[in-house]
Scaffold this motif. Structure first.
Motif, short mmCIF file in Angstrom:
data_model
loop_
_atom_site.label_atom_id
_atom_site.label_comp_id
_atom_site.label_asym_id
_atom_site.label_seq_id
_atom_site.Cartn_x
_atom_site.Cartn_y
_atom_site.Cartn_z
N THR A 60 0.86 -1.18 0.00
CA THR A 60 0.00 0.00 0.00
C THR A 60 0.90 1.23 0.00
N LEU A 61 0.30 2.38 -0.19
CA LEU A 61 1.06 3.62 -0.18
C LEU A 61 1.84 3.77 1.13
N ARG A 62 1.17 3.55 2.23
CA ARG A 62 1.81 3.69 3.55
C ARG A 62 2.94 2.67 3.73
N GLN A 63 2.69 1.42 3.34
CA GLN A 63 3.71 0.38 3.48
C GLN A 63 4.95 0.71 2.65
N LEU A 64 4.72 1.20 1.43
CA LEU A 64 5.85 1.55 0.57
C LEU A 64 6.63 2.71 1.17
N ALA A 65 5.93 3.71 1.66
CA ALA A 65 6.60 4.86 2.28
C ALA A 65 7.47 4.41 3.46
N LEU A 66 6.94 3.53 4.29
CA LEU A 66 7.70 3.03 5.42
C LEU A 66 8.89 2.19 4.97
N LYS A 67 8.69 1.38 3.95
CA LYS A 67 9.74 0.48 3.46
C LYS A 67 10.94 1.25 2.91
N VAL A 68 10.68 2.29 2.13
CA VAL A 68 11.78 3.01 1.48
C VAL A 68 12.22 4.25 2.23
N GLY A 69 11.45 4.67 3.23
CA GLY A 69 11.88 5.78 4.08
C GLY A 69 11.61 7.16 3.51
N ILE A 70 10.55 7.30 2.72
CA ILE A 70 10.15 8.63 2.25
C ILE A 70 8.67 8.83 2.59
#
Length: 105
Positions: A28-38
């Motif tokens: 999800t958008l949130r998961q991706l943001a957390l995974k890559v740090g942006i």
């Protein structure tokens, strides 16, 4: 009389030597943001530039694991080589296309 006490034991298992982290198929958008740090806003900006193209389902955006990997590599390139994310994504895409054309030949 003493009560009988039953103790359940688990069978002994061998420890795994090479444990690989499971990779999600989609984020999800949130998961991706957390995974890559942006931030989620930065990812949304990359979508507007068509650098990321999520799949839509039930009104939610889902990013593939290959998009997540490309984003991580592009961010690393941007930081290490001082190039913009646009340029870094272009380089990542060049490499990907070169690899896929090599596999087909």
């Amino acid at each position: 009389m003493s009560p009988n006490i039953l103790i359940e034991t688990q069978p002994e298992t061998k420890p795994r030597r090479h444990r690989q982290e499971a990779v999600a198929d989609y984020y999800t958008l949130r998961q991706l943001a957390l995974k890559v740090g942006i931030s989620e806003a930065q990812i949304a900006e990359l979508e507007l530039k068509a650098l990321l193209r999520p799949k839509m389902k039930n009104g939610k955006r889902f990013f593939s694991s290959s998009q997540a990997h490309a984003l991580k590599v592009a961010l690393r390139l941007g930081r290490n080589q001082g190039v913009s994310l646009d340029q870094a994504f272009a380089r990542v895409e060049e490499v990907r296309l070169r690899q896929t054309s090599t596999i087909r030949n």
